[in-house]
Design a protein around this motif. Structure first.
Motif, PDB file in Angstrom:
ATOM      1  N   ALA A   1      18.628 -18.113  59.444  1.00 49.20           N
ATOM      2  CA  ALA A   1      17.554 -17.261  58.941  1.00 49.20           C
ATOM      3  C   ALA A   1      16.229 -17.549  59.618  1.00 49.20           C
ATOM      4  CB  ALA A   1      17.424 -17.454  57.427  1.00 49.20           C
ATOM      5  N   ALA A   2      15.982 -18.815  59.960  1.00 47.34           N
ATOM      6  CA  ALA A   2      14.697 -19.177  60.557  1.00 47.34           C
ATOM      7  C   ALA A   2      14.485 -18.506  61.904  1.00 47.34           C
ATOM      8  CB  ALA A   2      14.612 -20.693  60.704  1.00 47.34           C
ATOM      9  N   LYS A   3      15.555 -18.081  62.566  1.00 47.29           N
ATOM     10  CA  LYS A   3      15.418 -17.448  63.876  1.00 47.29           C
ATOM     11  C   LYS A   3      15.147 -15.953  63.784  1.00 47.29           C
ATOM     12  CE  LYS A   3      18.227 -20.756  66.463  1.00 47.29           C
ATOM     13  NZ  LYS A   3      19.387 -20.948  67.353  1.00 47.29           N
ATOM     14  N   ILE A   4      15.160 -15.430  62.561  1.00 45.97           N
ATOM     15  CA  ILE A   4      14.851 -14.011  62.378  1.00 45.97           C
ATOM     16  C   ILE A   4      13.365 -13.872  62.123  1.00 45.97           C
ATOM     17  CG2 ILE A   4      15.322 -11.943  61.014  1.00 45.97           C
ATOM     18  CD1 ILE A   4      18.025 -13.102  60.315  1.00 45.97           C
ATOM     19  N   PRO A   5      12.621 -13.174  62.961  1.00 46.95           N
ATOM     20  CA  PRO A   5      11.160 -13.066  62.776  1.00 46.95           C
ATOM     21  C   PRO A   5      10.767 -12.527  61.416  1.00 46.95           C
ATOM     22  CG  PRO A   5      11.798 -12.278  64.951  1.00 46.95           C
ATOM     23  CD  PRO A   5      13.066 -12.514  64.195  1.00 46.95           C
ATOM     24  N   ALA A   6      11.501 -11.536  60.906  1.00 43.23           N
ATOM     25  CA  ALA A   6      11.154 -10.944  59.607  1.00 43.23           C
ATOM     26  C   ALA A   6      11.319 -11.963  58.493  1.00 43.23           C
ATOM     27  CB  ALA A   6      12.019  -9.721  59.348  1.00 43.23           C
ATOM     28  N   TYR A   7      12.317 -12.867  58.594  1.00 44.07           N
ATOM     29  CA  TYR A   7      12.486 -13.890  57.560  1.00 44.07           C
ATOM     30  C   TYR A   7      11.313 -14.864  57.583  1.00 44.07           C
ATOM     31  CZ  TYR A   7      14.781 -17.256  54.505  1.00 44.07           C
ATOM     32  OH  TYR A   7      15.084 -18.087  53.448  1.00 44.07           O
ATOM     33  N   GLY A   8      10.832 -15.196  58.782  1.00 46.58           N
ATOM     34  CA  GLY A   8       9.651 -16.061  58.860  1.00 46.58           C
ATOM     35  C   GLY A   8       8.446 -15.421  58.214  1.00 46.58           C
ATOM     36  N   SER A   9       8.255 -14.140  58.429  1.00 47.64           N
ATOM     37  CA  SER A   9       7.134 -13.447  57.791  1.00 47.64           C
ATOM     38  C   SER A   9       7.285 -13.447  56.276  1.00 47.64           C
ATOM     39  CB  SER A   9       7.059 -12.005  58.314  1.00 47.64           C
ATOM     40  OG  SER A   9       6.872 -11.982  59.706  1.00 47.64           O
ATOM     41  N   LEU A  10       8.508 -13.215  55.817  1.00 46.67           N
ATOM     42  CA  LEU A  10       8.763 -13.221  54.370  1.00 46.67           C
ATOM     43  C   LEU A  10       8.506 -14.604  53.776  1.00 46.67           C
ATOM     44  CD1 LEU A  10       9.783 -11.586  51.962  1.00 46.67           C
ATOM     45  CD2 LEU A  10      12.130 -12.178  52.629  1.00 46.67           C
ATOM     46  N   TRP A  11       8.883 -15.633  54.479  1.00 43.74           N
ATOM     47  CA  TRP A  11       8.647 -17.014  54.003  1.00 43.74           C
ATOM     48  C   TRP A  11       7.149 -17.281  53.896  1.00 43.74           C
ATOM     49  CZ3 TRP A  11      12.211 -20.800  52.681  1.00 43.74           C
ATOM     50  CH2 TRP A  11      11.701 -22.098  52.512  1.00 43.74           C
ATOM     51  N   GLN A  12       6.404 -16.876  54.910  1.00 43.72           N
ATOM     52  CA  GLN A  12       4.954 -17.079  54.880  1.00 43.72           C
ATOM     53  C   GLN A  12       4.297 -16.287  53.753  1.00 43.72           C
ATOM     54  OE1 GLN A  12       3.249 -19.221  56.811  1.00 43.72           O
ATOM     55  NE2 GLN A  12       5.182 -19.866  57.780  1.00 43.72           N
ATOM     56  N   LEU A  13       4.924 -15.193  53.360  1.00 45.39           N
ATOM     57  CA  LEU A  13       4.340 -14.334  52.337  1.00 45.39           C
ATOM     58  C   LEU A  13       4.446 -14.945  50.944  1.00 45.39           C
ATOM     59  CD1 LEU A  13       3.150 -11.504  51.610  1.00 45.39           C
ATOM     60  CD2 LEU A  13       5.525 -10.736  51.324  1.00 45.39           C
ATOM     61  N   VAL A  14       5.596 -15.556  50.611  1.00 46.12           N
ATOM     62  CA  VAL A  14       5.835 -15.961  49.224  1.00 46.12           C
ATOM     63  C   VAL A  14       5.950 -17.474  49.036  1.00 46.12           C
ATOM     64  CG1 VAL A  14       6.952 -13.768  48.718  1.00 46.12           C
ATOM     65  CG2 VAL A  14       8.335 -15.698  49.484  1.00 46.12           C
ATOM     66  N   ALA A  15       6.017 -18.235  50.108  1.00 47.07           N
ATOM     67  CA  ALA A  15       6.205 -19.681  49.961  1.00 47.07           C
ATOM     68  C   ALA A  15       4.908 -20.337  49.475  1.00 47.07           C
ATOM     69  CB  ALA A  15       6.647 -20.297  51.291  1.00 47.07           C
ATOM     70  N   PRO A  16       4.990 -21.418  48.643  1.00 48.58           N
ATOM     71  CA  PRO A  16       3.791 -22.159  48.238  1.00 48.58           C
ATOM     72  C   PRO A  16       3.109 -22.775  49.452  1.00 48.58           C
ATOM     73  CG  PRO A  16       5.688 -22.742  46.879  1.00 48.58           C
ATOM     74  CD  PRO A  16       6.205 -21.944  48.032  1.00 48.58           C
ATOM     75  N   GLN A  17       1.897 -23.186  49.272  1.00 47.08           N
ATOM     76  CA  GLN A  17       1.129 -23.734  50.390  1.00 47.08           C
ATOM     77  C   GLN A  17       1.778 -24.979  50.965  1.00 47.08           C
ATOM     78  OE1 GLN A  17      -1.509 -22.487  51.912  1.00 47.08           O
ATOM     79  NE2 GLN A  17      -1.453 -20.655  50.601  1.00 47.08           N
ATOM     80  N   ASP A  18       2.371 -25.790  50.108  1.00 45.48           N
ATOM     81  CA  ASP A  18       2.964 -27.021  50.609  1.00 45.48           C
ATOM     82  C   ASP A  18       4.311 -26.796  51.299  1.00 45.48           C
ATOM     83  OD1 ASP A  18       4.183 -26.196  48.325  1.00 45.48           O
ATOM     84  OD2 ASP A  18       4.504 -28.205  47.512  1.00 45.48           O
ATOM     85  N   ARG A  19       4.828 -25.562  51.259  1.00 38.99           N
ATOM     86  CA  ARG A  19       6.113 -25.260  51.921  1.00 38.99           C
ATOM     87  C   ARG A  19       5.951 -24.306  53.105  1.00 38.99           C
ATOM     88  NH1 ARG A  19      10.529 -25.910  48.441  1.00 38.99           N
ATOM     89  NH2 ARG A  19      11.753 -25.411  50.305  1.00 38.99           N
ATOM     90  N   GLN A  20       4.735 -23.976  53.423  1.00 35.00           N
ATOM     91  CA  GLN A  20       4.501 -23.000  54.480  1.00 35.00           C
ATOM     92  C   GLN A  20       4.892 -23.514  55.864  1.00 35.00           C
ATOM     93  OE1 GLN A  20       3.041 -19.842  54.548  1.00 35.00           O
ATOM     94  NE2 GLN A  20       3.031 -19.651  52.318  1.00 35.00           N
ATOM     95  N   ALA A  21       4.748 -24.790  56.086  1.00 30.89           N
ATOM     96  CA  ALA A  21       4.900 -25.330  57.441  1.00 30.89           C
ATOM     97  C   ALA A  21       6.336 -25.297  57.931  1.00 30.89           C
ATOM     98  CB  ALA A  21       4.366 -26.774  57.489  1.00 30.89           C
ATOM     99  N   GLU A  22       7.299 -25.425  57.056  1.00 33.59           N
ATOM    100  CA  GLU A  22       8.683 -25.551  57.486  1.00 33.59           C
ATOM    101  C   GLU A  22       9.575 -24.684  56.601  1.00 33.59           C
ATOM    102  OE1 GLU A  22      12.107 -29.033  58.073  1.00 33.59           O
ATOM    103  OE2 GLU A  22      10.186 -29.469  57.101  1.00 33.59           O
ATOM    104  N   ILE A  23      10.498 -23.974  57.279  1.00 34.08           N
ATOM    105  CA  ILE A  23      11.478 -23.169  56.544  1.00 34.08           C
ATOM    106  C   ILE A  23      12.669 -24.065  56.262  1.00 34.08           C
ATOM    107  CG2 ILE A  23      13.004 -21.177  56.650  1.00 34.08           C
ATOM    108  CD1 ILE A  23      11.016 -19.801  58.471  1.00 34.08           C
ATOM    109  N   ARG A  24      12.816 -24.388  54.982  1.00 31.95           N
ATOM    110  CA  ARG A  24      13.893 -25.299  54.585  1.00 31.95           C
ATOM    111  C   ARG A  24      14.326 -24.918  53.176  1.00 31.95           C
ATOM    112  NH1 ARG A  24      13.313 -29.942  51.858  1.00 31.95           N
ATOM    113  NH2 ARG A  24      11.074 -29.895  52.254  1.00 31.95           N
ATOM    114  N   PHE A  25      15.661 -24.830  53.019  1.00 29.28           N
ATOM    115  CA  PHE A  25      16.176 -24.461  51.685  1.00 29.28           C
ATOM    116  C   PHE A  25      17.509 -25.142  51.452  1.00 29.28           C
ATOM    117  CE2 PHE A  25      16.563 -21.006  54.786  1.00 29.28           C
ATOM    118  CZ  PHE A  25      17.940 -20.995  55.013  1.00 29.28           C
TER     119      PHE A  25
END
Length: 754
Positions: free
Chosen positions: A730-754
């Protein structure tokens, strides 16, 4: 003297001065130099004409300028003349002293000149008279020579006519003279017709003797025709024309009878002599026609009866086999004689004008349906059998030039034209192309049951294309001479299938009517199409090209390269359709996933104007977003017919498009929620100020937008894990990165991890 009076006075100072030369100006040019257009050498030309000279220059030189230049040139010439006189003045003065009593000297020379002139004129007249007399004598001599030639021609013609008539009379007397049998050299030394005794040895029979006489008569008739052609307008020849015609008619009759008798008894010597006689009188057509009617016609009639009443079939293969056997048995006798080397009998065409002509006539009369292309299979079989028969006849030709002459015969050309290959191809075109069109006009894709077929195709449309492609090069369909047309048909079939598929995909995308099969097709149906395109492209670019090459192996390498490139291009056009089919499957799966993504709006309803606590787990709709894609991949058709590479392309493409849609919907929801929350806060603050209440707003409660983003964050984490289960990062999909930046808390913005 006269010359001295015209000369200007010359001083001693002028005599001592050297000749005058043109002086130069400051720039080095002569003062009296002329322009380039003024050519002094023109005045010295023998054909100089002043009017034409002036008219030529007036087109680009003013008249005043021309007159000025001419006057300047005249002055220059006068000045030069004066200089010449001054330079040679002593000789000029002595010239006048030497010209003493010139008139008397002229008179003394005039008398002998006149006398010589008169003698020359007299001699010239005598010569001209002799020349006229000589030319008249030569003309009379030429006329006498021409008259003598005509007279000799007439005498020779008369002698030849008499000789031919005598030989014909002797020919009619031969049976009576030889009625007791063969001649012996001891009994008779020679024949009255001049045939040498060496021709009357034991074994020479009546036919051979007649044929030898006929050959001699034919030779004399050939001479007679030559004489007649050169003197046919003379009264003497016109009076003999009837005798010549009678002799020619008697020769044709006797020669025909002897030739027929020789053919019946297969007398090689008699036939050979008769053929030489026919060749001598340039009457090969009669010999060919006699051989046709006497020998060939009865043989062919046994095989193809003309008066059969149409009760026999139109197949020719067995007939040709029987005819070839009969030819080898009864016709090779004459064919061998006519092909004798250095015999001069190459002028005959018994193969074409006797054998082939009779066979063609018998087919036209007895089996006319053999030439009809209305039944393509029987027509092609008969056509190929005819080509084999012609090749067998060509085997009797002794050389390549004889083969070329045989093929150039009118009967050969007409026989080939009887087979209307153009109409045959049109019927085959309609048959093959029509079957493909019938398969493609259906309203749905028609799968082929596995139990009904052993081939690799899964759709009737694809199988029909492959069968049509193979039909173009089947032995019972292809005509090698028009293989270029069948190659064009091959490429047209591939193009027709490709256009049908691409047009259907476009109609499915735009929802246009006219291609119901594409609108009604499910993603699983397109799996069949992808599989069939792979198989078709591999077959066309592999075994199919090899099969075509085996048929066209006699063509040049350049032709084979062009054929290979064109077929490879057709296979590539099929292969290039696979990405479009994959995109169509992806579009369908994305539409189904969008139905699940629409439940995102339920998150807003769940947290708007409610005190629902912050979420702790993902929404139930997340598991349904990728469910259509998973169901498709787990289906039997996808697992059976899709390659891993195709599956990977399909998964990656679907994941990107679904994620893009997910991002768009989530961004719209979050942005709308934030705008709404800002507006509500502004309204609350205004109300509190009017009521005089404290403006302190509790920050201990989580806002609606935050709770929505928290829910979305839990959802996209689960969505990312579901993508991972499909093999997508998912991290390699640009749209998923945008979605993560949109809704992730500030402390989770730096890294896509789930």
């Amino acid at each position: 003297m006269g010359i001295q009076q015209e000369q200007p006075s010359v001083t001693s100072q002028q005599l001592s001065n050297p000749p005058r030369t043109a002086t130069a100006d400051l720039f080095g040019d002569p003062i009296d130099s002329h322009p380039l257009w003024f050519k002094q050498s023109s005045f010295l030309s023998p054909d100089f004409d002043s009017e034409s000279y002036i008219s030529d220059l007036r087109t680009f030189v003013p008249f005043e300028t021309l007159r000025s230049e001419l006057q300047s040139h005249l002055s220059s010439l006068k000045h030069e003349l004066v200089e010449l006189i001054n330079r040679d003045y002593a000789d000029f003065v002595n010239l006048s002293t030497k010209l003493v009593d010139v008139d008397a000297a002229v008179l003394r020379m005039r008398a002998p000149l006149i006398e010589i002139r008169e003698k020359i004129l007299g001699f010239r007249g005598a010569v001209e008279g002799s020349l006229v007399s000589l030319q008249g004598g030569l003309r009379q001599r030429a006329e006498a020579s021409a008259a003598r030639e005509i007279l000799e021609l007439l005498i020779d013609t008369s002698h030849v006519v008499s000789k031919v008539e005598k030989l014909i009379k002797e020919l009619h007397n031969v049976p009576a003279d030889l009625s007791n049998g063969d001649l012996h050299t001891a009994e008779k030394g020679h024949l009255s017709n001049g045939v040498s005794t060496q021709h009357t040895e034991i074994g020479i029979n009546l036919r051979e003797t007649q044929s030898m006489l006929l050959e001699r008569i034919a030779s004399e008739m050939n001479r007679l025709k030559f004489y007649f052609a050169h003197a046919k307008n003379l009264p003497f020849i016109e009076n003999m024309e009837k005798r010549i015609q009678n002799a020619s008619s008697l020769l044709d009759t006797s020669l025909g009878q002897c030739f027929v008798d020789g053919l019946i008894h297969k007398d090689a010597n008699a036939v050979f002599n008769c053929l030489r006689a026919y060749a001598a009188v340039d009457n090969t057509r009669n010999a060919e026609e006699i051989f046709r009617s006497t020998v060939v016609a009865p043989l062919v009639q046994k095989v193809i009866p003309v008066n059969s009443g149409g009760n026999i079939g139109d197949e020719l293969e067995e007939d040709y086999k029987q005819i070839k056997i009969l030819i080898s048995q009864d016709c090779t006798f004459l064919l061998g004689i006519s092909s004798t080397e250095n015999s001069g009998l190459h002028v005959f065409s018994f193969l074409g004008n006797s054998i082939l002509k009779e066979v063609v006539w018998a087919i036209q009369q007895g089996k006319p349906g053999a030439f009809s292309p209305g039944r393509p299979t029987e027509f092609l079989k008969n056509y190929k059998s005819s080509l084999v028969f012609l090749a067998d006849l060509e085997g009797y030709c002794p050389s390549r030039s004889a083969v070329a002459n045989f093929r150039a015969e009118a009967v050969y050309v007409d026989f080939i034209k009887q087979w209307n290959i153009g109409v045959y191809f049109s019927l085959r075109f309609q048959e093959i192309a029509g079957s493909l069109d019938s398969a493609l006009v259906g309203s749905s894709l028609i799968p082929i049951p596995k139990s009904d077929s052993d081939h690799q195709m899964t759709l009737k449309q694809s199988l029909t294309l492959l069968e049509c492609l193979k039909s173009c090069w089947r032995e019972d369909v292809l005509v090698f001479s028009i293989s270029d047309k069948f190659l064009r048909l091959t490429l047209q079939l591939i193009s027709r299938y490709a256009n049908w598929l691409s047009a259907g995909l476009s109609a499915r995308k735009t929802r246009n009517s006219g291609f119901e099969w594409a609108l009604a097709a499910a993603p699983d149906d397109f799996v069949y199409i992808i599989h069939d395109l792979d198989v078709l492209a591999s077959e066309v670019c592999g075994n199919y090209i090899g099969h075509v090459f085996n048929i066209l192996n006699s063509c040049s390498p350049q032709v084979l390269d062009n054929v290979k490139n064109s077929i490879l291009q057709g296979g590539k056009s099929l292969k290039d359709l696979i990405p479009s089919v994959i995109d169509s499957i992806i579009e369908t799966l994305v539409e189904k996933s969008n139905e699940e993504l629409k439940q995102l709006h339920g998150i807003v309803a769940a947290y708007r104007m409610t005190k629902k606590p912050p979420p702790v787990r993902h929404s139930h709709y997340v598991s349904g977003v990728l469910r259509p894609l998973k169901a498709f991949l787990d289906g039997e058709r996808a697992n059976t017919y899709l390659t891993e590479d195709t599956k990977d392309k399909l998964i990656q493409g679907a994941a990107v498009k679904i994620t893009n849609r997910y991002n768009d919907l989530a961004a719209d929801i979050v942005n709308t929620a934030r705008k709404t929350e800002t507006s509500l806060q502004r309204i609350r603050l205004g109300a509190q100020r009017r009521a005089g209440a404290s403006s302190d707003v509790s920050d201990h409660n989580v806002s609606e937008t935050d709770r929505i983003c928290m829910q979305l964050f839990l959802d996209i984490q689960e969505y990312g894990r579901n993508l991972g289960s499909l093999g997508v990062e998912a991290a390699k999909i640009p749209a998923y990165g945008s979605l993560w930046q949109l809704v992730a808390p500030q402390d989770r913005q730096a890294e896509i991890r789930f």
